[in-house]
Every structure is written in structure tokens, then in C-alpha cells.
Design a protein around this motif. Structure first.
Motif, PDB file in Angstrom:
ATOM      1  N   UNK A  60      39.344  38.691  25.234  1.00 32.28           N
ATOM      2  CA  UNK A  60      37.908  38.710  25.277  1.00 32.28           C
ATOM      3  C   UNK A  60      38.044  36.990  25.349  1.00 32.28           C
ATOM      4  N   UNK A  61      38.718  36.159  24.371  1.00 29.18           N
ATOM      5  CA  UNK A  61      38.905  34.937  23.831  1.00 29.18           C
ATOM      6  C   UNK A  61      39.888  34.205  24.785  1.00 29.18           C
ATOM      7  N   UNK A  62      40.477  34.622  24.840  1.00 29.86           N
ATOM      8  CA  UNK A  62      41.806  34.367  25.837  1.00 29.86           C
ATOM      9  C   UNK A  62      41.382  33.994  27.726  1.00 29.86           C
ATOM     10  N   UNK A  63      40.801  34.902  28.178  1.00 25.99           N
ATOM     11  CA  UNK A  63      40.089  35.189  29.301  1.00 25.99           C
ATOM     12  C   UNK A  63      38.854  34.749  29.618  1.00 25.99           C
ATOM     13  N   UNK A  64      38.171  33.917  27.969  1.00 26.69           N
ATOM     14  CA  UNK A  64      37.241  33.344  28.273  1.00 26.69           C
ATOM     15  C   UNK A  64      36.045  33.887  28.399  1.00 26.69           C
ATOM     16  N   UNK A  65      36.023  35.256  27.962  1.00 28.85           N
ATOM     17  CA  UNK A  65      34.982  36.481  28.812  1.00 28.85           C
ATOM     18  C   UNK A  65      33.840  36.431  27.785  1.00 28.85           C
ATOM     19  N   UNK A  66      32.206  36.253  28.454  1.00 31.21           N
ATOM     20  CA  UNK A  66      31.396  36.429  27.630  1.00 31.21           C
ATOM     21  C   UNK A  66      31.098  37.782  26.870  1.00 31.21           C
ATOM     22  N   UNK A  67      31.384  38.575  26.224  1.00 36.97           N
ATOM     23  CA  UNK A  67      31.498  40.744  25.915  1.00 36.97           C
ATOM     24  C   UNK A  67      30.456  40.438  26.114  1.00 36.97           C
ATOM     25  N   UNK A  68      29.626  40.062  25.783  1.00 38.06           N
ATOM     26  CA  UNK A  68      27.858  40.750  26.504  1.00 38.06           C
ATOM     27  C   UNK A  68      27.869  41.132  27.574  1.00 38.06           C
ATOM     28  N   UNK A  69      28.118  40.118  28.488  1.00 39.02           N
ATOM     29  CA  UNK A  69      28.232  39.720  30.003  1.00 39.02           C
ATOM     30  C   UNK A  69      29.001  40.620  30.713  1.00 39.02           C
ATOM     31  N   UNK A  70      30.164  40.913  30.089  1.00 43.87           N
ATOM     32  CA  UNK A  70      30.838  42.080  30.668  1.00 43.87           C
ATOM     33  C   UNK A  70      30.252  43.766  30.345  1.00 43.87           C
ATOM     34  N   UNK A  71      30.026  43.346  29.022  1.00 46.62           N
ATOM     35  CA  UNK A  71      29.378  44.917  28.726  1.00 46.62           C
ATOM     36  C   UNK A  71      28.552  45.650  29.527  1.00 46.62           C
ATOM     37  N   UNK A  72      27.459  44.232  30.342  1.00 48.20           N
ATOM     38  CA  UNK A  72      25.843  44.529  30.807  1.00 48.20           C
ATOM     39  C   UNK A  72      26.824  44.941  32.521  1.00 48.20           C
ATOM     40  N   UNK A  74      29.973  46.932  32.502  1.00 45.55           N
ATOM     41  CA  UNK A  74      30.636  48.366  32.717  1.00 45.55           C
ATOM     42  C   UNK A  74      29.534  48.362  32.412  1.00 45.55           C
ATOM     43  N   UNK A  75      27.833  48.563  32.228  1.00 50.42           N
ATOM     44  CA  UNK A  75      26.813  49.650  31.814  1.00 50.42           C
ATOM     45  C   UNK A  75      26.866  49.726  33.768  1.00 50.42           C
ATOM     46  N   UNK A  76      27.106  49.249  34.939  1.00 42.78           N
ATOM     47  CA  UNK A  76      26.792  49.382  35.779  1.00 42.78           C
ATOM     48  C   UNK A  76      27.451  50.883  36.316  1.00 42.78           C
ATOM     49  N   UNK A  77      28.386  50.844  36.115  1.00 41.89           N
ATOM     50  CA  UNK A  77      29.288  52.205  36.042  1.00 41.89           C
ATOM     51  C   UNK A  77      30.756  51.581  37.293  1.00 41.89           C
ATOM     52  N   UNK A  78      30.402  50.582  36.791  1.00 40.17           N
ATOM     53  CA  UNK A  78      31.749  50.104  37.501  1.00 40.17           C
ATOM     54  C   UNK A  78      33.292  50.116  37.335  1.00 40.17           C
ATOM     55  N   UNK A  79      33.952  50.617  38.259  1.00 38.71           N
ATOM     56  CA  UNK A  79      35.429  51.190  38.493  1.00 38.71           C
ATOM     57  C   UNK A  79      36.480  50.303  37.992  1.00 38.71           C
ATOM     58  N   UNK A  80      36.999  50.619  37.553  1.00 41.21           N
ATOM     59  CA  UNK A  80      38.723  49.830  37.069  1.00 41.21           C
ATOM     60  C   UNK A  80      38.970  48.516  37.709  1.00 41.21           C
ATOM     61  N   UNK A  81      38.736  49.369  39.070  1.00 41.42           N
ATOM     62  CA  UNK A  81      38.886  47.954  40.199  1.00 41.42           C
ATOM     63  C   UNK A  81      37.693  47.218  40.610  1.00 41.42           C
ATOM     64  N   UNK A  82      37.135  47.299  40.242  1.00 38.30           N
ATOM     65  CA  UNK A  82      35.488  46.611  40.741  1.00 38.30           C
ATOM     66  C   UNK A  82      35.298  45.743  38.868  1.00 38.30           C
ATOM     67  N   UNK A  83      36.098  46.453  38.026  1.00 42.36           N
ATOM     68  CA  UNK A  83      36.357  45.195  36.559  1.00 42.36           C
ATOM     69  C   UNK A  83      37.018  44.028  36.797  1.00 42.36           C
ATOM     70  N   UNK A  84      37.930  44.749  37.064  1.00 42.55           N
ATOM     71  CA  UNK A  84      39.764  44.107  37.351  1.00 42.55           C
ATOM     72  C   UNK A  84      38.929  42.475  38.153  1.00 42.55           C
ATOM     73  N   UNK A  85      38.035  42.818  39.400  1.00 44.03           N
ATOM     74  CA  UNK A  85      37.649  42.033  40.296  1.00 44.03           C
ATOM     75  C   UNK A  85      36.279  41.319  39.836  1.00 44.03           C
ATOM     76  N   UNK A  86      35.840  41.122  39.055  1.00 42.76           N
ATOM     77  CA  UNK A  86      34.544  40.887  38.713  1.00 42.76           C
ATOM     78  C   UNK A  86      35.379  39.822  37.170  1.00 42.76           C
ATOM     79  N   UNK A  87      36.555  40.738  36.176  1.00 44.68           N
ATOM     80  CA  UNK A  87      37.009  39.792  35.512  1.00 44.68           C
ATOM     81  C   UNK A  87      38.031  38.339  36.484  1.00 44.68           C
TER      82      UNK A  87
END
Length: 150
Positions: A60-72, A74-87
Motif C-alpha cells: 500500500x505504501x509503495x503503490x501510495x494507495x489509501x487503504x480505506x479508499x481501496x476497502x471502499x 472492494x466493498x462494491x463486490x469488485x472482481x480481481x480484474x476490476x480491482x487491478x484496473x482501479x489500482x
């Protein structure tokens, strides 16, 4: 939040292990495991696992991703591919070479390379959870040995 979609995707970490830290998602090691734990926390099936733990924080720190934003997300039911695109959209923009170098550095990290407090924690953890007579060469080995992947 799509609870039904999330429930289908979430592992029950009281009965199975999250993915290996070596497995990639969106091009990053540690990410797939982090997402497994995140989904399980949201689904209340995390067992003893924790989302955004020190291991997850390395990615999370290397990618500079906010863990709470990512969690929100993921909570939508996003698939791995959708999460990869979001990342890819939300992570700090880095070249593929930088990401590959970071992945390899993480894969090669030895216990002695970790911060002192993590080394101290892992000293007892390895004795308790890693099968006897199994050498630990790299930090990721601890998880893969404990979770019976190697």
C-alpha cells in the motif's frame, strides 16, 4: 455495497488461506493477498487475519494507495480484474521496470532485512507457526510454509 457479490468473491479465512504474498494482482506482489484479507474483513470471515497489516502496508505504501479508499472499492463486490484496473488508476504512476524491481526486492527480502520490531515479532512467529526443520530463506517463505504452499 453489493454484499452478495462480495460474499461470492470473499474467502473464508477461518477455513482457507489467503493467496501467497508472491502472487500478483495488478502487477504487484502482496496485492492479491491484501485483497483476500480485505474481502474477508468486509465479509466478517477474516479469522486471525488483518487487513492493512504491516505486510499489506509494504504494498500500500509503495503503490501510495489509501487503504480505506481501496476497502471502499472492494466493498462494491469488485472482481480481481476490476480491482487491478482501479489500482492502476489510483496507484502512484511508476514504470513497469520500477514495479518489477520492487516486486523482486520484496520476493528477496530476508528476515534480517526487516525492521527490528518486525524481526523480533517474526522470531516467535516462525517458531510457533513454521513446520520444524523447514528453513526460512525469505520473508515470504514464512507464509508459504505456514500455509502449506511449499
Amino acid at each position: 455495497m453489493s454484499k452478495e457479490k462480495l460474499k461470492l468473491l470473499a474467502k473464508d479465512l477461518t477455513k482457507e488461506y489467503p493467496r501467497s504474498p508472491r502472487e500478483t494482482l495488478g502487477g504487484y506482489v502482496l496485492a492479491a493477498r491484501c485483497i483476500d484479507k480485505c474481502r474477508a474483513v468486509l465479509n466478517e470471515t477474516q479469522g486471525e487475519y488483518h487487513y492493512a497489516c504491516p505486510l499489506d502496508q509494504r504494498w500500500l505504501k509503495f503503490a501510495e494507495i489509501n487503504p480505506e479508499e481501496l476497502k471502499a472499492f472492494v466493498a462494491t463486490g469488485a472482481t480481481d480484474d476490476e480491482i487491478a484496473n482501479w489500482v492502476q488508476q489510483h496507484a502512484k504512476k511508476r514504470s513497469r521496470t520500477e514495479i518489477v524491481q520492487w516486486n523482486n526486492k520484496e520476493r528477496d527480502t530476508r528476515l534480517s532485512d526487516l525492521p527490528p520490531e518486525t524481526q523480533e515479532y517474526m522470531e516467535d512467529y516462525v517458531q510457533k507457526y513454521v513446520p520444524r526443520n523447514r528453513p526460512v530463506y525469505h520473508w515470504f517463505d514464512v507464509f508459504d510454509l505456514e500455509e502449506e504452499r511449499i
